[in-house]
Design a protein around this motif. Sequence first.
Motif, short mmCIF file in Angstrom:
data_model
loop_
_atom_site.label_atom_id
_atom_site.label_comp_id
_atom_site.label_asym_id
_atom_site.label_seq_id
_atom_site.Cartn_x
_atom_site.Cartn_y
_atom_site.Cartn_z
N THR A 3 0.84 -1.20 0.00
CA THR A 3 0.00 0.00 0.00
C THR A 3 0.87 1.25 0.00
OG1 THR A 3 -1.67 -1.19 1.24
CG2 THR A 3 -1.88 1.18 1.19
N LEU A 4 0.52 2.18 -0.85
CA LEU A 4 1.24 3.44 -0.96
C LEU A 4 0.32 4.56 -0.49
CD1 LEU A 4 3.90 4.68 -2.02
CD2 LEU A 4 2.81 4.88 -4.24
N HIS A 5 0.79 5.37 0.47
CA HIS A 5 0.02 6.51 0.98
C HIS A 5 0.63 7.78 0.40
CE1 HIS A 5 -2.16 4.25 4.15
NE2 HIS A 5 -1.13 3.42 3.97
N LEU A 6 -0.21 8.59 -0.24
CA LEU A 6 0.27 9.80 -0.90
C LEU A 6 -0.56 11.01 -0.52
CD1 LEU A 6 0.60 8.29 -4.48
CD2 LEU A 6 2.47 8.70 -2.89
N LEU A 7 0.07 12.17 -0.57
CA LEU A 7 -0.63 13.44 -0.46
C LEU A 7 -0.54 14.10 -1.84
CD1 LEU A 7 -2.01 15.63 1.25
CD2 LEU A 7 0.26 16.55 1.70
N ILE A 8 -1.69 14.37 -2.44
CA ILE A 8 -1.73 14.98 -3.77
C ILE A 8 -2.46 16.32 -3.65
CG2 ILE A 8 -2.50 14.73 -6.15
CD1 ILE A 8 -2.18 11.73 -5.87
N PRO A 9 -1.70 17.41 -3.55
CA PRO A 9 -2.30 18.73 -3.32
C PRO A 9 -3.34 19.15 -4.37
CG PRO A 9 0.06 18.83 -2.96
CD PRO A 9 -0.24 17.48 -3.55
N ASP A 10 -3.20 18.67 -5.62
CA ASP A 10 -4.11 19.09 -6.69
C ASP A 10 -5.39 18.26 -6.75
OD1 ASP A 10 -2.34 21.09 -7.43
OD2 ASP A 10 -1.32 19.81 -8.88
N LEU A 11 -5.58 17.31 -5.84
CA LEU A 11 -6.78 16.47 -5.82
C LEU A 11 -7.92 17.28 -5.23
CD1 LEU A 11 -7.39 13.36 -6.35
CD2 LEU A 11 -7.39 13.18 -3.88
N SER A 12 -8.94 17.59 -6.05
CA SER A 12 -9.99 18.47 -5.54
C SER A 12 -11.41 18.04 -5.87
CB SER A 12 -9.77 19.89 -6.06
OG SER A 12 -9.84 19.90 -7.48
N CYS A 13 -11.59 16.99 -6.70
CA CYS A 13 -12.95 16.63 -7.09
C CYS A 13 -13.02 15.19 -7.60
CB CYS A 13 -13.45 17.58 -8.18
SG CYS A 13 -12.52 17.43 -9.74
N GLY A 14 -14.20 14.77 -7.96
CA GLY A 14 -14.39 13.43 -8.47
C GLY A 14 -13.62 13.17 -9.75
N LEU A 53 4.78 4.66 -10.31
CA LEU A 53 3.45 5.17 -9.99
C LEU A 53 3.49 6.68 -9.78
CD1 LEU A 53 0.52 4.49 -9.58
CD2 LEU A 53 1.02 3.97 -7.21
N ARG A 54 4.47 7.15 -9.04
CA ARG A 54 4.61 8.61 -8.83
C ARG A 54 4.82 9.32 -10.18
NH1 ARG A 54 5.63 10.19 -3.48
NH2 ARG A 54 5.90 8.44 -2.06
N ALA A 55 5.62 8.73 -11.05
CA ALA A 55 5.86 9.33 -12.37
C ALA A 55 4.58 9.36 -13.19
CB ALA A 55 6.95 8.56 -13.10
N ALA A 56 3.79 8.29 -13.12
CA ALA A 56 2.52 8.24 -13.87
C ALA A 56 1.54 9.27 -13.35
CB ALA A 56 1.92 6.84 -13.80
N LEU A 57 1.48 9.44 -12.04
CA LEU A 57 0.58 10.45 -11.45
C LEU A 57 1.03 11.86 -11.84
CD1 LEU A 57 0.08 8.88 -7.92
CD2 LEU A 57 -1.61 9.02 -9.77
N THR A 58 2.32 12.08 -11.83
CA THR A 58 2.85 13.39 -12.22
C THR A 58 2.53 13.67 -13.69
OG1 THR A 58 4.60 13.28 -10.57
CG2 THR A 58 4.96 14.78 -12.42
N ALA A 59 2.71 12.67 -14.55
CA ALA A 59 2.41 12.82 -15.97
C ALA A 59 0.93 13.09 -16.19
CB ALA A 59 2.85 11.58 -16.74
N ALA A 60 0.07 12.55 -15.32
CA ALA A 60 -1.38 12.76 -15.44
C ALA A 60 -1.79 14.13 -14.89
CB ALA A 60 -2.12 11.65 -14.71
N GLY A 61 -0.85 14.87 -14.30
CA GLY A 61 -1.16 16.20 -13.78
C GLY A 61 -1.45 16.23 -12.29
N TYR A 62 -1.14 15.14 -11.59
CA TYR A 62 -1.41 15.05 -10.15
C TYR A 62 -0.15 14.61 -9.42
CZ TYR A 62 -6.13 15.55 -11.74
OH TYR A 62 -7.26 16.04 -12.35
N PRO A 63 0.87 15.48 -9.38
CA PRO A 63 2.11 15.08 -8.73
C PRO A 63 1.94 14.94 -7.22
CG PRO A 63 2.18 17.41 -9.33
CD PRO A 63 0.91 16.84 -9.92
N PRO A 64 2.38 13.81 -6.68
CA PRO A 64 2.33 13.64 -5.23
C PRO A 64 3.33 14.54 -4.55
CG PRO A 64 2.84 11.55 -6.32
CD PRO A 64 2.85 12.61 -7.34
N GLN A 65 2.99 14.99 -3.37
CA GLN A 65 3.91 15.83 -2.60
C GLN A 65 5.03 14.94 -2.06
OE1 GLN A 65 2.05 17.90 0.63
NE2 GLN A 65 3.45 19.62 0.43
N ALA A 66 6.24 15.44 -2.10
CA ALA A 66 7.40 14.66 -1.62
C ALA A 66 7.37 14.50 -0.12
CB ALA A 66 8.68 15.34 -2.04
#
Length: 66
Positions: A3-14, A53-66
């Motif tokens: 399990t990977l726990h991430l904080l994604i600051p740009d996550l704001s809606c469905g 996974l972090r790279a894929a999220l960043t490429a999708a426009g939702y970079p996880p916070q370090a």
Amino acid sequence: MPTLHLLIPDLSCGHCVRSVTEAAQALDPQARVQADPSTKQVVIATTADPAALRAALTAAGYPPQA
């Protein structure tokens, strides 16, 4: 399954949740994603490499916070 726990600051809606889920499942179709836009927290149960996974999220426009 790890399990990977991430904080994604740009996550704001469905829509954001769907995009993050699709990015994770593109690497691991069996990935289970739980995301809460109100807290920006995402938990992903996946066998995918965390760095990929972090790279894929960043490429999708939702970079996880370090």
